[in-house]
Motif scaffolding. Structure first.
Motif, PDB file in Angstrom:
ATOM      1  N   TYR A   1       0.828  -1.204   0.011  1.00 15.03           N
ATOM      2  CA  TYR A   1       0.007   0.055  -0.014  1.00 15.03           C
ATOM      3  C   TYR A   1       1.025   1.174  -0.175  1.00 15.03           C
ATOM      4  CZ  TYR A   1      -3.290   3.344   1.340  1.00 15.03           C
ATOM      5  OH  TYR A   1      -4.158   4.597   1.380  1.00 15.03           O
ATOM      6  N   ALA A   2       1.899   1.222   0.858  1.00 17.48           N
ATOM      7  CA  ALA A   2       2.694   2.346   0.976  1.00 17.48           C
ATOM      8  C   ALA A   2       3.426   2.738  -0.180  1.00 17.48           C
ATOM      9  CB  ALA A   2       3.748   2.161   2.209  1.00 17.48           C
ATOM     10  N   TYR A   3       3.922   1.530  -0.896  1.00 15.22           N
ATOM     11  CA  TYR A   3       4.705   1.711  -2.376  1.00 15.22           C
ATOM     12  C   TYR A   3       3.710   2.241  -3.376  1.00 15.22           C
ATOM     13  CZ  TYR A   3       7.573   0.200  -6.256  1.00 15.22           C
ATOM     14  OH  TYR A   3       8.129   0.664  -7.274  1.00 15.22           O
ATOM     15  N   ARG A   4       2.467   1.961  -3.275  1.00  9.55           N
ATOM     16  CA  ARG A   4       1.592   2.219  -4.345  1.00  9.55           C
ATOM     17  C   ARG A   4       1.391   3.954  -4.050  1.00  9.55           C
ATOM     18  NH1 ARG A   4      -4.196   2.670  -3.804  1.00  9.55           N
ATOM     19  NH2 ARG A   4      -5.117   3.050  -5.977  1.00  9.55           N
ATOM     20  N   LEU A   5       1.254   4.267  -2.827  1.00 11.27           N
ATOM     21  CA  LEU A   5       1.155   5.673  -2.672  1.00 11.27           C
ATOM     22  C   LEU A   5       2.651   6.515  -3.113  1.00 11.27           C
ATOM     23  CD1 LEU A   5      -0.454   6.131   0.728  1.00 11.27           C
ATOM     24  CD2 LEU A   5      -1.463   6.388  -1.455  1.00 11.27           C
ATOM     25  N   TRP A   6       3.674   5.965  -2.958  1.00  8.54           N
ATOM     26  CA  TRP A   6       4.797   6.513  -3.275  1.00  8.54           C
ATOM     27  C   TRP A   6       5.196   6.551  -4.696  1.00  8.54           C
ATOM     28  CZ3 TRP A   6       9.593   4.260  -5.116  1.00  8.54           C
ATOM     29  CH2 TRP A   6      10.721   5.194  -5.201  1.00  8.54           C
ATOM     30  N   TYR A   7       5.127   5.423  -5.283  1.00 11.10           N
ATOM     31  CA  TYR A   7       5.395   5.027  -6.623  1.00 11.10           C
ATOM     32  C   TYR A   7       4.246   5.680  -7.661  1.00 11.10           C
ATOM     33  CZ  TYR A   7       7.098   3.245 -10.951  1.00 11.10           C
ATOM     34  OH  TYR A   7       7.558   2.781 -12.360  1.00 11.10           O
ATOM     35  N   GLY A   8       3.008   4.950  -7.230  1.00 11.59           N
ATOM     36  CA  GLY A   8       1.773   5.405  -8.098  1.00 11.59           C
ATOM     37  C   GLY A   8       1.251   6.739  -8.090  1.00 11.59           C
ATOM     38  N   TYR A   9       1.378   7.315  -6.968  1.00 11.37           N
ATOM     39  CA  TYR A   9       0.944   8.835  -6.910  1.00 11.37           C
ATOM     40  C   TYR A   9       2.266   9.890  -6.620  1.00 11.37           C
ATOM     41  CZ  TYR A   9      -3.609   6.707  -6.396  1.00 11.37           C
ATOM     42  OH  TYR A   9      -4.753   5.907  -6.479  1.00 11.37           O
TER      43      TYR A   9
ATOM     44  N   PRO B   1     -12.677   3.987   0.529  1.00 15.37           N
ATOM     45  CA  PRO B   1     -11.923   2.840   0.542  1.00 15.37           C
ATOM     46  C   PRO B   1     -10.538   3.051   0.340  1.00 15.37           C
ATOM     47  CG  PRO B   1     -13.855   2.999  -0.996  1.00 15.37           C
ATOM     48  CD  PRO B   1     -13.733   4.197  -0.333  1.00 15.37           C
ATOM     49  N   VAL B   2     -10.077   4.202  -0.309  1.00 17.67           N
ATOM     50  CA  VAL B   2      -8.604   4.472  -0.366  1.00 17.67           C
ATOM     51  C   VAL B   2      -7.939   4.504   0.870  1.00 17.67           C
ATOM     52  CG1 VAL B   2      -6.947   5.890  -1.488  1.00 17.67           C
ATOM     53  CG2 VAL B   2      -8.867   5.246  -2.763  1.00 17.67           C
ATOM     54  N   PHE B   3      -8.736   5.272   1.839  1.00 18.89           N
ATOM     55  CA  PHE B   3      -8.257   5.591   2.973  1.00 18.89           C
ATOM     56  C   PHE B   3      -8.386   4.680   4.230  1.00 18.89           C
ATOM     57  CE2 PHE B   3      -9.115  10.106   1.756  1.00 18.89           C
ATOM     58  CZ  PHE B   3      -7.894  10.502   1.217  1.00 18.89           C
ATOM     59  N   ILE B   4      -8.876   3.410   3.689  1.00 23.40           N
ATOM     60  CA  ILE B   4      -9.049   2.495   4.806  1.00 23.40           C
ATOM     61  C   ILE B   4      -7.642   2.182   5.676  1.00 23.40           C
ATOM     62  CG2 ILE B   4      -9.601  -0.004   5.305  1.00 23.40           C
ATOM     63  CD1 ILE B   4     -11.794   0.309   3.289  1.00 23.40           C
TER      64      ILE B   4
ATOM     65  N   PHE C   1      -4.643  -8.375   3.567  1.00 22.98           N
ATOM     66  CA  PHE C   1      -4.809  -8.230   2.113  1.00 22.98           C
ATOM     67  C   PHE C   1      -6.089  -8.107   1.582  1.00 22.98           C
ATOM     68  CE2 PHE C   1      -0.737 -10.785   2.822  1.00 22.98           C
ATOM     69  CZ  PHE C   1       0.210  -9.964   1.971  1.00 22.98           C
ATOM     70  N   GLY C   2      -6.971  -8.324   2.328  1.00 26.42           N
ATOM     71  CA  GLY C   2      -8.689  -8.254   1.972  1.00 26.42           C
ATOM     72  C   GLY C   2      -8.765  -6.894   2.072  1.00 26.42           C
ATOM     73  N   THR C   3      -8.207  -6.199   3.191  1.00 23.56           N
ATOM     74  CA  THR C   3      -8.336  -4.601   3.360  1.00 23.56           C
ATOM     75  C   THR C   3      -7.558  -4.064   2.227  1.00 23.56           C
ATOM     76  OG1 THR C   3      -8.634  -5.024   5.820  1.00 23.56           O
ATOM     77  CG2 THR C   3      -8.004  -2.615   4.734  1.00 23.56           C
ATOM     78  N   LEU C   4      -6.434  -4.561   2.043  1.00 21.04           N
ATOM     79  CA  LEU C   4      -5.515  -3.912   0.803  1.00 21.04           C
ATOM     80  C   LEU C   4      -6.299  -4.022  -0.577  1.00 21.04           C
ATOM     81  CD1 LEU C   4      -2.894  -2.615  -0.325  1.00 21.04           C
ATOM     82  CD2 LEU C   4      -2.142  -5.082  -0.551  1.00 21.04           C
ATOM     83  N   ALA C   5      -6.969  -5.015  -0.757  1.00 23.13           N
ATOM     84  CA  ALA C   5      -7.672  -5.290  -2.228  1.00 23.13           C
ATOM     85  C   ALA C   5      -8.649  -4.338  -2.388  1.00 23.13           C
ATOM     86  CB  ALA C   5      -7.857  -6.836  -2.421  1.00 23.13           C
ATOM     87  N   TYR C   6      -9.465  -4.335  -1.371  1.00 21.78           N
ATOM     88  CA  TYR C   6     -10.900  -3.505  -1.064  1.00 21.78           C
ATOM     89  C   TYR C   6     -10.316  -1.694  -1.283  1.00 21.78           C
ATOM     90  CZ  TYR C   6     -15.125  -1.463   0.179  1.00 21.78           C
ATOM     91  OH  TYR C   6     -16.544  -0.650   0.155  1.00 21.78           O
TER      92      TYR C   6
ATOM     93  N   MET D   1     -17.262  -6.376  -6.605  1.00 24.01           N
ATOM     94  CA  MET D   1     -17.916  -7.210  -5.654  1.00 24.01           C
ATOM     95  C   MET D   1     -17.244  -8.408  -5.329  1.00 24.01           C
ATOM     96  SD  MET D   1     -20.461  -7.415  -3.593  1.00 24.01           S
ATOM     97  CE  MET D   1     -21.229  -5.981  -3.916  1.00 24.01           C
ATOM     98  N   TRP D   2     -16.435  -8.712  -6.677  1.00 25.79           N
ATOM     99  CA  TRP D   2     -15.758 -10.012  -6.335  1.00 25.79           C
ATOM    100  C   TRP D   2     -14.677 -10.183  -5.069  1.00 25.79           C
ATOM    101  CZ3 TRP D   2     -17.480 -14.123  -8.722  1.00 25.79           C
ATOM    102  CH2 TRP D   2     -18.028 -14.051 -10.044  1.00 25.79           C
ATOM    103  N   ILE D   3     -14.202  -9.128  -4.847  1.00 33.00           N
ATOM    104  CA  ILE D   3     -13.328  -8.812  -3.674  1.00 33.00           C
ATOM    105  C   ILE D   3     -13.976  -9.324  -2.467  1.00 33.00           C
ATOM    106  CG2 ILE D   3     -11.854  -7.586  -2.422  1.00 33.00           C
ATOM    107  CD1 ILE D   3     -11.074  -6.046  -4.845  1.00 33.00           C
ATOM    108  N   VAL D   4     -15.323  -8.796  -2.478  1.00 24.09           N
ATOM    109  CA  VAL D   4     -16.073  -9.034  -1.092  1.00 24.09           C
ATOM    110  C   VAL D   4     -16.458 -10.586  -0.892  1.00 24.09           C
ATOM    111  CG1 VAL D   4     -18.090  -8.408   0.089  1.00 24.09           C
ATOM    112  CG2 VAL D   4     -16.907  -6.690  -1.085  1.00 24.09           C
ATOM    113  N   LEU D   5     -16.800 -10.976  -2.159  1.00 30.17           N
ATOM    114  CA  LEU D   5     -17.228 -12.323  -2.188  1.00 30.17           C
ATOM    115  C   LEU D   5     -16.120 -13.251  -1.919  1.00 30.17           C
ATOM    116  CD1 LEU D   5     -19.840 -12.320  -5.264  1.00 30.17           C
ATOM    117  CD2 LEU D   5     -20.367 -12.227  -3.024  1.00 30.17           C
ATOM    118  N   GLY D   6     -14.944 -13.021  -2.462  1.00 28.23           N
ATOM    119  CA  GLY D   6     -13.887 -13.695  -2.201  1.00 28.23           C
ATOM    120  C   GLY D   6     -13.322 -13.840  -0.579  1.00 28.23           C
TER     121      GLY D   6
END
Length: 443
Positions: A182-190, A268-271, A336-341, A348-353
Motif C-alpha cells: 500500500y505504501a509503495y503504491r502511494l509513493w510510486y503510483g501517486y 476505500p482508499v483511506f481504509i 490483504f483483503g483490506t488492501l484489495a478493497y 464485488m468479487w473482492i467482497v465475495l472472495g
C-alpha cells in the motif's frame, strides 16, 4: 523497487547470520528462563533473538542511506532517525527484560517514553481524514497522545501473540507485506514522497522477520523475546503513523468537490489510513480479550495466563504447526483483503472472495470439533483417524497403546503441557505433565 528489495535482502541476511551467534550468547549468559505454566514448549529455550533483529534494522537503514533512490528519505525527513532512536530504547529495555524479567509497569513506561522520543523528532500524527467531515488537523497535544496510544497498543498486541514458535514474526511479516504494497503504491503510483519513509520501514521489517523465522519455526531454537516482539511492534506502529499522520489526503487529488465530499468518496482508499490497526486485527483482538478476561477475574491486565487465541487453538485439538498456520491465514485474509478493497472498492468479487475465504477459515478453525468418518469401502485408502472405530478396532487400538500411564499423585502441583519436543503436539488425550520446577534442578 530494486532498492527496497536490496534493503530487504540485506536486512534478512544480517538478521539470519547473527541469530546463530546470538543464540550461543544467550545460552552463555543464562538468558534461558524456566518453563512457566503458560508456556507450550517443554525445553528451556534461549531468548534475546531481538538482538539479531535490531542489528538487522541498523544494517537495513545503513544500506538504504547509501542508495541513490532512498538516500533522499534521510535528507528530506527526520523519521528514520526518529525510528532508530525509539527502536534503540525499546530494544534495550527488551534485552534487560529477557534477562532480568522487568516489571510490567516499567516496560509500559519505557514504551511510552520510546513513543515520546519519536514524537519529539517529528514522527507523529498531524491530521486524520475522517469520513463525512474531512481532514481534521490535530493539536500537538492531541497528536502526541494519539501517537503514544497507537505505539503502546501495537507493541503490546504483537507481544501478546508471541506465544507459539514463529507466530509473531510470521503475522507481523504478513501485515508488513500488505502495508508495504500500500505504501509503495502511494509513493510510486501517486509520487507522494511523504510515503517513502513508511515504505522503507515496512521493507526493513519484512527483512527482519524473514531473517529470524528460519531459527524460530517449530521447534524453535531461539525466541525473539520482548527485545524482538516490542521492537517489531514499534516499527509496525511507526509505519502506520508515518502514513496516517504525514501523508496529506489532498495530495492524492482523486476526486473533485469539497474536502468533505472527497474524503467520504475516497473512503476505500483511506481504509489503511483510517484503520491502520486492521493489519494487526488478530493481535489487537487478542489484546482486548485478554484485558477483559483478566479484569473480569479481578486480575491485573498484565497478569499472564493461558487464555490467548493461540492457546485456545491448542486446547481444542489443533497441533502446534496447524495453530500457527490458522493464525497466519486469518492475518493474511484481513490484511490483504483490506488492501484489495482499498484498491478496487467497486469490485464485488473482492467482497465475495473474502467471504468465501472466511468460510473456509471457519471450517479449518473448527475442524477438531468434527470427527468425520469415511465410508467402509474407503477405509483402506484414508488415514486411520478417519476410519470407523468398531469394537475390534477399539480393542486393537487399546492393545497397541501399551501400558496405561502412571496415576498422578493427589496434590502434585503439575500442569498439563503439550507433548513432544518444544510442544510438538496439542493438548489432548496424550497430554503429559512436567514439574513446575526450575530447569536443571534435580527431581
Amino acid at each position: 523497487m530494486r532498492d527496497y528489495l536490496l534493503t530487504l535482502c540485506v536486512t534478512a541476511a544480517v538478521t539470519y547470520l547473527l541469530t546463530g551467534p546470538v543464540r550461543k550468547f544467550a545460552i552463555a549468559t543464562g538468558a534461558m528462563p524456566e518453563i512457566r505454566a503458560r508456556d507450550v514448549h517443554r525445553e528451556p529455550t534461549p531468548r534475546l533473538g531481538g538482538i539479531a533483529m535490531f542489528f538487522g534494522l541498523c544494517a537495513g537503514l545503513l544500506v538504504a542511506a547509501h542508495l541513490q533512490n532512498l538516500g533522499s528519505v534521510f535528507e528530506l525527513s527526520n523519521e528514520p532517525r526518529a525510528l532508530l532512536s525509539g527502536a534503540a530504547l525499546i530494544w534495550l529495555i527488551g534485552v534487560l527484560d529477557d534477562k532480568f524479567e522487568l516489571d510490567a509497569l516499567i516496560k509500559l513506561g519505557a514504551q511510552m517514553i520510546s513513543a515520546g522520543v519519536m514524537v519529539a523528532q517529528g514522527l507523529t500524527i498531524l491530521w486524520l481524514p475522517i469520513p463525512g467531515i474531512g481532514v481534521v488537523s490535530l493539536t500537538p497535544g492531541q497528536g502526541t497522545l494519539l501517537t503514544v496510544a497507537l505505539v503502546v497498543l501495537t507493541i503490546n498486541a504483537v507481544n501478546f501473540v508471541d506465544g507459539l514458535d514463529g507466530l509473531a514474526a510470521g503475522m507481523v511479516c504478513l501485515a508488513a507485506t500488505a502495508f508495504f504494497l500500500y505504501a509503495y503504491r502511494l509513493w510510486y503510483g501517486y509520487t507522494i514522497e511523504a510515503a517513502a519513509p513508511a515504505t522503507l520501514f515496512t521493507a526493513i521489517l519484512i527483512g527482519m522477520c524473514l531473517g529470524f523465522l528460519p531459527h524460530n519455526m517449530h521447534p524453535a531454537r531461539i525466541f525473539m523475546g520482548d527485545s524482538g516482539s516490542m521492537l517489531i511492534g514499534l516499527i509496525l506502529a511507526a509505519s502506520a503513523i508515518s502514513i496516517t499522520g504525514q501523508v496529506d489526503p489532498d495530495v492524492l487529488k482523486l476526486f473533485e468537490g469539497s474536502t468533505r465530499e472527497a474524503t467520504h468518496a475516497a473512503l476505500p482508499v483511506f481504509i489503511p489510513l483510517l484503520l491502520p490497526l486492521t493489519i494487526i486485527a488478530i493481535p489487537m483482538a487478542d489484546l482486548v480479550l485478554a484485558i477483559v478476561r483478566r479484569t473480569w477475574k479481578g486480575q491485573s491486565p498484565f497478569a499472564a495466563d493461558r487464555g490467548h487465541l493461540h492457546h485456545r487453538l491448542l486446547e481444542i485439538g489443533h497441533s502446534h504447526s496447524r495453530a500457527v498456520l490458522i493464525m497466519y491465514f486469518w492475518s493474511a485474509l484481513i490484511a490483504f483483503g483490506t488492501l484489495a478493497y482499498s484498491v478496487h472498492s467497486t469490485s464485488m468479487w473482492i467482497v465475495l472472495g473474502v467471504v468465501a475465504l472466511s468460510a473456509i477459515g471457519l471450517v479449518l478453525l473448527l475442524m477438531p470439533r468434527f470427527t468425520p468418518r469415511a465410508p467402509r469401502w474407503a477405509e483402506s485408502v484414508v488415514p486411520p483417524r478417519y476410519r470407523r472405530r468398531g469394537p475390534a478396532a477399539a480393542e486393537e487400538a487399546g492393545a497397541d497403546a501399551g501400558p496405561s500411564p502412571e496415576p498422578v499423585p493427589a496434590g502434585d502441583e503439575r500442569v498439563p503441557v503439550p507433548a513432544g519436543i518444544n510442544g510438538a503436539t496439542a493438548i489432548g488425550n496424550r497430554a503429559r505433565f512436567t514439574d513446575r520446577r526450575k530447569a536443571g534442578t534435580p527431581s
